[in-house]
Scaffold this motif. Structure first.
Motif, PDB file in Angstrom:
ATOM      1  N   PHE A 179       0.928  -1.186   0.151  1.00 32.84           N
ATOM      2  CA  PHE A 179       0.042  -0.064  -0.049  1.00 32.84           C
ATOM      3  C   PHE A 179       0.992   1.293   0.095  1.00 32.84           C
ATOM      4  O   PHE A 179       2.126   1.125   0.608  1.00 32.84           O
TER       5      PHE A 179
ATOM      6  N   SER B 229       1.497   2.350  14.696  1.00 33.28           N
ATOM      7  CA  SER B 229       1.144   1.397  13.646  1.00 33.28           C
ATOM      8  C   SER B 229      -0.067   0.800  13.846  1.00 33.28           C
ATOM      9  O   SER B 229      -0.507   0.634  15.166  1.00 33.28           O
ATOM     10  N   ALA B 230      -0.901   0.196  12.763  1.00 29.79           N
ATOM     11  CA  ALA B 230      -2.037  -0.458  12.963  1.00 29.79           C
ATOM     12  C   ALA B 230      -1.811  -1.614  13.709  1.00 29.79           C
ATOM     13  O   ALA B 230      -2.677  -1.882  14.562  1.00 29.79           O
ATOM     14  N   SER B 231      -0.663  -2.597  13.694  1.00 30.40           N
ATOM     15  CA  SER B 231      -0.582  -3.500  14.616  1.00 30.40           C
ATOM     16  C   SER B 231      -0.575  -3.225  16.080  1.00 30.40           C
ATOM     17  O   SER B 231      -0.970  -4.098  16.630  1.00 30.40           O
TER      18      SER B 231
ATOM     19  N   HIS C   9      -5.249  -8.918   8.137  1.00 31.78           N
ATOM     20  CA  HIS C   9      -3.675  -8.668   8.167  1.00 31.78           C
ATOM     21  C   HIS C   9      -3.036  -9.333   9.422  1.00 31.78           C
ATOM     22  O   HIS C   9      -3.808  -9.722  10.364  1.00 31.78           O
TER      23      HIS C   9
ATOM     24  N   SER D 166      -1.525  -8.783  11.782  1.00 31.26           N
ATOM     25  CA  SER D 166      -1.475  -8.119  13.044  1.00 31.26           C
ATOM     26  C   SER D 166      -2.790  -8.571  14.130  1.00 31.26           C
ATOM     27  O   SER D 166      -2.981  -8.605  15.254  1.00 31.26           O
TER      28      SER D 166
ATOM     29  N   THR E  11     -12.292  -6.390   8.554  1.00 27.19           N
ATOM     30  CA  THR E  11     -11.414  -5.286   7.955  1.00 27.19           C
ATOM     31  C   THR E  11     -12.308  -4.786   6.960  1.00 27.19           C
ATOM     32  O   THR E  11     -13.137  -5.103   5.856  1.00 27.19           O
TER      33      THR E  11
ATOM     34  N   GLY F  25     -11.019  -3.117   3.639  1.00 27.80           N
ATOM     35  CA  GLY F  25      -9.987  -3.300   2.703  1.00 27.80           C
ATOM     36  C   GLY F  25      -8.658  -4.084   3.114  1.00 27.80           C
ATOM     37  O   GLY F  25      -7.713  -3.705   3.730  1.00 27.80           O
TER      38      GLY F  25
ATOM     39  N   THR G 271      -5.613  -6.371   3.116  1.00 33.65           N
ATOM     40  CA  THR G 271      -4.215  -6.306   2.482  1.00 33.65           C
ATOM     41  C   THR G 271      -4.138  -7.050   1.246  1.00 33.65           C
ATOM     42  O   THR G 271      -3.435  -6.313   0.327  1.00 33.65           O
TER      43      THR G 271
ATOM     44  N   ASP H 151     -10.655  -2.834  11.232  1.00 37.88           N
ATOM     45  CA  ASP H 151      -9.267  -2.519  10.846  1.00 37.88           C
ATOM     46  C   ASP H 151      -9.558  -1.880   9.309  1.00 37.88           C
ATOM     47  O   ASP H 151      -9.694  -2.744   8.564  1.00 37.88           O
TER      48      ASP H 151
ATOM     49  N   ALA I 216      -6.930  -0.120   8.033  1.00 37.20           N
ATOM     50  CA  ALA I 216      -5.631   0.541   7.918  1.00 37.20           C
ATOM     51  C   ALA I 216      -5.356   1.374   6.709  1.00 37.20           C
ATOM     52  O   ALA I 216      -4.872   2.325   6.765  1.00 37.20           O
TER      53      ALA I 216
ATOM     54  N   ASN J 281      -4.744   4.110   9.124  1.00 43.38           N
ATOM     55  CA  ASN J 281      -3.248   4.573   9.161  1.00 43.38           C
ATOM     56  C   ASN J 281      -3.429   5.948   8.088  1.00 43.38           C
ATOM     57  O   ASN J 281      -3.363   5.732   6.762  1.00 43.38           O
TER      58      ASN J 281
ATOM     59  N   LYS K  72      -0.829   5.667   5.462  1.00 41.08           N
ATOM     60  CA  LYS K  72      -0.479   4.994   4.126  1.00 41.08           C
ATOM     61  C   LYS K  72      -1.266   5.975   3.136  1.00 41.08           C
ATOM     62  O   LYS K  72      -0.332   6.227   2.382  1.00 41.08           O
TER      63      LYS K  72
END
Ligand code: PLP
Length: 496
Positions: A80, A147-149, A200, A202, A252, A254, A256, A285, A287, A315, A318
């Motif tokens: 991304f 971070s998203a994680s 993801h 994460s 989610t 979107g 990964t 999520d 992200a 995020n 991103k």
């Protein structure tokens, strides 16, 4: 370095940074270096005597730049995007200048208060449900995480603590007692965090950090790799049968691999089917694709999950023009976070915190100290305005549509594998034999095909070996695919 030397060095560094952005489209996006390239170029020992800035800056040019993967290149079409913009860089400069690990309000009131205000701005800009604002009746609010994680791991720990507390209070145990402590770990052993096989990594890592089990919901190409209600129900029922307690669900917006959006509305209905399932902490999520919510035409997605969601992350680093790190996390009830994470030894106490009318962000995250990241978000929002941010999202979604159209236009060579979305196109190279037999291209459903898989992999590797364009390949539901996405600040139609 004194103030005059700093002034000269900073001007020179700024010139270099501007030149870098000007020249990045012409650079190979992937560096032509081998592992270990840097060590022979750097002295084995640190210098005993001071070196001047000109020498240090020269080494950035000759030693660092050749080893960079240029994420800001318009030819970076992998993973991304990870945007950076000039106002965001200015935010970093001020943040470094004011360095204050502002864990409590008192440690730098502007840092805390700006974060709260800017998070409310972001919640409004993305049209998130009212409950995620600091002013909401549910005591919601946003916090900037690395971070998203980090955001997801933090949320899963908070979800674990909330579920354990509910279960133990229902058993009549009192928090803080030895019985409560002993029983807590019995209950925790039965907890399960759930996500889809497209979530993801994460999501699974968050369960690991929280010390609980993890189960995944399978997805299929025929469902566009989205988590569906029936498949989630299967996993929930299996947990019930095994005597396990689902406590956290990552959905989610979107994914990964393919930018799939889990089916929020039907999943919400499943969670209503049993009282225990209603107690599951639901996290969205978003992200990457959460950034799209800044554009009015995508905001209906946020309305779809308005009720019943406990937290949401995206995020900004991103796709939303703020550089790494700027992962924004919103919670419906900040007490869920603070009651899980507030550990206050005497040295962290102060009259403002004791009165309870200030925010101490250390209780909203794992780390204690934190950077002044709200500044760069504030600078970017003000410099672009929401209209500028919407224009960036729309423009780069348009590049995705353009690319998907080009792929469709060569149906003799390629086929789209999942629904293109949020600027991402996921496709594969066709098996020429199947094309000439007329066995490919007519059906909506991409079939497994070893020849197509190996060609797709080979072509993706060839593109990346050339280093002019960087793309990612992956596998979904057993099919090898290429992902192409162009969303950084320097993206332009001519590169598509
Ligand atoms: N969630 C999704 C959907 C992602 O695509 C990614 C990374 O691409 C992450 C989480 C992890 O992001 P971070 O690097 O901020 O931890």
């Amino acid at each position: 370095m004194d103030r005059d030397q700093f002034k000269t060095a900073a001007h020179s560094a700024i010139d270099d940074i501007i030149n870098y952005f000007d020249s990045v489209p012409e650079r190979r996006v992937l560096p032509a270096v081998e592992p270990g390239y840097l060590r022979p170029l750097i002295p084995e020992n640190p210098p005993d005597e001071p070196e001047n800035w000109a020498q240090i800056q020269k080494d950035v040019d000759t030693k660092i730049k050749p080893g960079l993967t240029h994420w800001q290149s318009p030819n970076f079409m992998a993973y991304f995007p990870a945007c950076v913009t000039y106002p965001s860089i200015l935010g970093e400069m001020y943040s470094a200048t004011f360095t204050a690990p502002a864990f409590n309000w008192l440690c730098s009131p502007a840092c805390t208060e700006m974060e709260t205000i800017v998070m409310d701005w972001v919640a409004k800009a993305l049209a998130l449900p009212e409950c995620f604002r600091s002013t909401s009746e549910t005591h919601g609010g946003g916090v900037i995480q690395n971070s998203a994680s980090d955001a997801i791991a933090t949320i899963i720990v908070a979800a674990r603590e909330r579920r354990v507390r509910e279960l133990l209070l229902a058993e009549g145990l009192e928090e803080g007692t030895p019985e409560y402590e002993d029983r807590k770990f019995d209950v925790q052993a039965k907890l399960v965090a759930i996500a889809s096989d497209q979530t993801h990594s994460s999501g699974a890592k968050g369960a690991l950090v929280a010390g609980t089990r993890f189960r995944s919901v399978s997805t299929r190409l025929e469902d566009n790799m989205e988590m569906t209600a029936p498949r989630l129900r299967e996993v929930l029922e299996k947990c019930d049968k095994d005597g396990l307690t689902p406590y956290h669900l990552t959905l989610t917006l979107g994914t990964t691999n393919t930018c799939a959006v889990d089916r929020f509305a039907e999943i919400k209905a499943v969670l209503q089917e049993k009282p225990a399932w209603q107690r599951i902490w639901v996290h969205i999520d978003a992200a990457y694709a959460g950034a799209s919510l800044v554009a009015d035409e995508w905001q209906y997605i946020a309305q779809n999950f308005a009720e019943g969601v406990d937290s949401f992350n995206t995020n900004m680093h991103k796709w939303l023009l703020v550089n790494f790190d700027a992962s924004v996390l919103f919670v419906r009830n900040r007490l869920d976070l603070t009651s899980a994470l507030d550990i206050t030894p005497t040295y962290l106490r102060n009259p403002y915190s004791d009165m309870g009318n200030v925010i101490d962000y250390r209780n909203w995250s794992i780390s204690l100290g934190r950077r002044f990241r709200a500044l760069k978000i504030w600078f970017v929002i003000r410099s672009y305005g929401l209209n500028g941010m919407k224009a960036h999202i729309r423009k780069t979604i348009g590049f995705g549509d353009l690319f998907a159209g080009l792929v469709r236009g060569r149906s003799d060579l390629f086929e789209i594998v999942t629904k293109p979305g949020f600027g991402l196109t996921v496709f594969r190279v066709k098996n020429p034999q199947a094309v000439s037999n007329g066995a490919s291209g007519s059906s909506d459903r991409v079939a497994k095909d070893d020849v197509a898989d190996s060609l797709t992999k080979k072509i993706s590797e060839l593109v990346n070996t050339r280093g002019e364009i960087f793309i990612t390949s992956t596998a979904i539901d057993g099919v090898c695919v290429i992902r192409v996405i162009s969303g950084n600040a320097l993206a332009e139609e001519k590169y598509i």
